[in-house]
Design a protein around this motif. Structure first.
Motif, PDB file in Angstrom:
ATOM      1  N   THR A  46       0.840  -1.218   0.031  1.00  0.00           N
ATOM      2  CA  THR A  46      -0.068   0.334   0.111  1.00  0.00           C
ATOM      3  C   THR A  46       1.077   1.273  -0.076  1.00  0.00           C
ATOM      4  O   THR A  46       0.571   2.115  -0.799  1.00  0.00           O
ATOM      5  CB  THR A  46      -0.944   0.112   1.116  1.00  0.00           C
ATOM      6  N   TYR A 261      -6.231   8.416   1.212  1.00  0.00           N
ATOM      7  CA  TYR A 261      -6.610   7.237   1.850  1.00  0.00           C
ATOM      8  C   TYR A 261      -8.134   7.291   2.249  1.00  0.00           C
ATOM      9  O   TYR A 261      -8.171   6.525   3.081  1.00  0.00           O
ATOM     10  CB  TYR A 261      -5.293   7.044   3.019  1.00  0.00           C
ATOM     11  N   SER A 265      -9.693   3.699   3.399  1.00  0.00           N
ATOM     12  CA  SER A 265      -9.941   3.466   4.493  1.00  0.00           C
ATOM     13  C   SER A 265     -11.471   3.102   4.864  1.00  0.00           C
ATOM     14  O   SER A 265     -11.731   2.302   5.641  1.00  0.00           O
ATOM     15  CB  SER A 265      -9.639   4.654   5.442  1.00  0.00           C
ATOM     16  N   ASP A 268     -11.920  -0.496   3.551  1.00  0.00           N
ATOM     17  CA  ASP A 268     -11.314  -1.412   4.338  1.00  0.00           C
ATOM     18  C   ASP A 268     -12.372  -1.856   5.601  1.00  0.00           C
ATOM     19  O   ASP A 268     -11.894  -3.001   6.192  1.00  0.00           O
ATOM     20  CB  ASP A 268      -9.857  -0.706   5.171  1.00  0.00           C
ATOM     21  N   SER A 386       1.551   7.686   5.696  1.00  0.00           N
ATOM     22  CA  SER A 386       0.357   7.092   5.955  1.00  0.00           C
ATOM     23  C   SER A 386       0.037   5.691   5.444  1.00  0.00           C
ATOM     24  O   SER A 386      -0.445   4.783   6.127  1.00  0.00           O
ATOM     25  CB  SER A 386      -0.836   7.844   5.271  1.00  0.00           C
ATOM     26  N   TYR A 390      -0.280   1.842   7.616  1.00  0.00           N
ATOM     27  CA  TYR A 390      -1.191   0.852   7.620  1.00  0.00           C
ATOM     28  C   TYR A 390      -0.699  -0.459   7.188  1.00  0.00           C
ATOM     29  O   TYR A 390      -1.193  -1.524   7.625  1.00  0.00           O
ATOM     30  CB  TYR A 390      -2.066   1.410   6.309  1.00  0.00           C
ATOM     31  N   ASP A 391       0.448  -0.568   6.366  1.00  0.00           N
ATOM     32  CA  ASP A 391       1.176  -1.870   6.179  1.00  0.00           C
ATOM     33  C   ASP A 391       1.626  -2.664   7.570  1.00  0.00           C
ATOM     34  O   ASP A 391       1.573  -3.770   7.457  1.00  0.00           O
ATOM     35  CB  ASP A 391       2.114  -1.675   5.255  1.00  0.00           C
ATOM     36  N   SER A 395      -4.407  -0.830   9.976  1.00  0.00           N
ATOM     37  CA  SER A 395      -5.358   0.178  10.364  1.00  0.00           C
ATOM     38  C   SER A 395      -4.998   1.318   9.816  1.00  0.00           C
ATOM     39  O   SER A 395      -3.909   1.634  10.077  1.00  0.00           O
ATOM     40  CB  SER A 395      -5.744   0.004  11.734  1.00  0.00           C
ATOM     41  N   TYR A 396      -5.928   2.187   9.470  1.00  0.00           N
ATOM     42  CA  TYR A 396      -6.016   3.694   9.104  1.00  0.00           C
ATOM     43  C   TYR A 396      -5.814   4.404  10.446  1.00  0.00           C
ATOM     44  O   TYR A 396      -5.726   5.673  10.336  1.00  0.00           O
ATOM     45  CB  TYR A 396      -6.738   4.106   8.033  1.00  0.00           C
ATOM     46  N   SER A 399      -2.782   6.584  11.222  1.00  0.00           N
ATOM     47  CA  SER A 399      -2.546   7.680  10.118  1.00  0.00           C
ATOM     48  C   SER A 399      -3.612   8.967  10.150  1.00  0.00           C
ATOM     49  O   SER A 399      -3.173   9.796  10.288  1.00  0.00           O
ATOM     50  CB  SER A 399      -2.822   6.839   8.731  1.00  0.00           C
TER      51      SER A 399
END
Length: 436
Positions: A46, A261, A265, A268, A386, A390-391, A395-396, A399
């Motif tokens: 990502t 994102y 997000s 996700d 950001s 996440y990687d 979770s975002y 970020s």
């Protein structure tokens, strides 16, 4: 401090700026919508795709100083036209690539459009006086809102029908309209605006001085003098300018992280692609409301008050997004996007108004160009960081918490500028006792 705009040509420049804002901001948002598709196509992480997309506005670190120097040496019109052609070609070539490395190179060329955007914003400030600039800037920057409203849904539709390659090809063709908009940039001398005589004479004296110095000094000194002149590096000695640079950096980090994102997000946590794209549309509607409301609000509140209030609201609305995502609340995410959409343009326009009132008109184009450079640095950091978070976490949330912190840090130096301005005014207007 500005010229007459009764001939209407200045408002045509404003219209061209509006169109460029629609397409350039919408383009970044469109690539953010394509992030999940590009990640699957090239089977990469990502943060890699996020970093590649952030290169589009991030390459402004290079293209903006180049654009500012070229527009000062030649003309803003031709510089914008050439940069927009390169930007459109980058999108078109990107639709034909077969590897992630080639795609990143095409995104670098696409980013030339950001240099064109920096020029038109600076040129716009030269066509209007302080009161008219408030309205013209609000109208032109409303193109950001229109781009965010239209482009995500259009990109999602094009992707469903033509795939990501066809989508990028069509976006490249649409982006060519920026070339026509650049042609609307008539030179200021062709407008009814006259550059103040003091600034004109100062420029002539500086040019003459540079010419005489070039005869006495070597090649290195000659190059440094020209760089200092064409890039207006003396701006970095201005406290107000430096505070705007910090704000632009934080704004670039905030906006790019949100643009790239937001849709991923939402998807996700199980939101459908079209509903996720509509969140960006809500943000665009909020942007439009913020741009429209600014001239009215600015009649009541000072620019500094608007700036502080907008930054605080941006922080709160950005924090609302991860909280809503954790509860799978689509309504909460929608309120977050719309609220951020209203707050960000208010702070942006207040900052531009401060610059307009405190920086010399002859340096306006390069001043806005340097702001885009700072914005681009924040963009690059946001695109990478950001996605990397996440990687690592899956979770975002973190970020978006960092994005909210950027909203407050961006105005951290503003109190120093306000204090300096108050001190300057007090010194200037303080009564001087008469000698008896």
């Amino acid at each position: 401090m500005s010229g007459d705009t009764t001939d209407g040509s200045a408002w045509m420049v404003c219209l061209g700026t509006f169109i460029i804002m629609v397409l350039e901001t919408g383009m970044v948002k469109s690539l953010g919508v394509l992030l999940p598709v590009l990640q699957q196509q090239f089977t990469t992480k990502t943060w890699m795709i996020g970093l590649m997309i952030s290169l589009v506005p991030g390459i402004g670190v290079v293209t903006c100083p180049l654009a500012g120097a070229l527009s000062k040496r030649f003309s803003a019109r031709w510089t914008v036209i050439i940069f927009c052609i390169i930007s459109s070609a980058g999108l078109i070539v990107g639709s034909l690539v077969s590897s992630v490395h080639m795609l990143s190179i095409s995104f670098l060329f696409t980013g030339f459009g950001i240099g064109a955007e920096a020029i038109v914003v600076g040129e716009l400030a030269r066509y209007f006086n302080d009161n008219e600039f408030r309205k013209a800037s609000a109208f032109a920057r409303a193109g950001i809102a229109i781009g965010i409203i239209i482009m995500p849904l259009l990109t999602q539709f094009l992707n469903d029908v033509y795939g990501w390659r066809g989508t990028m090809l069509i976006l490249g063709a649409i982006n060519l309209h920026c070339v026509i908009s650049g042609a609307l940039l008539r030179p200021v001398s062709c407008n009814l605006q006259d550059v103040p005589k003091i600034q004109h004479h100062t420029s002539l004296q500086n040019t003459t001085k540079c010419g005489s110095e070039q005869q006495k000094t070597g090649l290195c000194s000659m190059i440094s003098i020209n760089i200092w002149y064409y890039l207006d590096l003396e701006l970095f000695c201005d406290v107000i300018f430096l505070t705007r640079m910090v704000y632009s950096f934080g704004s670039g980090y905030l906006l790019t992280g949100w643009l790239i994102y937001l849709v991923p997000s939402a998807m996700d946590v199980g939101i459908s692609s079209y509903k996720a794209a509509f969140l960006a549309t809500l943000g665009g509607i909020g942007h439009l409301c913020g741009f429209i409301a600014f001239p009215v609000i600015n009649n009541v509140l000072s620019n500094s008050v608007i700036l502080y209030s907008a930054s605080a609201s941006n922080c709160l609305f950005l924090l609302l997004h991860p909280l809503s995502s954790a509860r799978h609340s689509y309504v909460g995410m929608g309120i977050s996007s719309a609220g951020l959409g209203v707050g960000r343009p208010l702070g942006l326009l207040a900052g531009y108004q401060i610059v307009k009132e405190n920086i010399e008109q002859s340096r306006m184009t390069n001043a806005f160009m340097w702001f885009v450079v700072a914005h681009s640095l924040g963009t690059i950091l946001s695109g990478f960081l950001s996605g990397w978070i996440y990687d690592k976490t899956g979770s975002y949330t973190i970020s978006f918490v960092i994005l909210s912190a950027a909203a407050l840090l961006s105005v951290s130096l503003q109190p120093f500028a306000d204090y300096k301005q108050l001190t300057k005014e007090a010194t200037h207007y303080s009564p001087v006792p008469l000698k008896e």
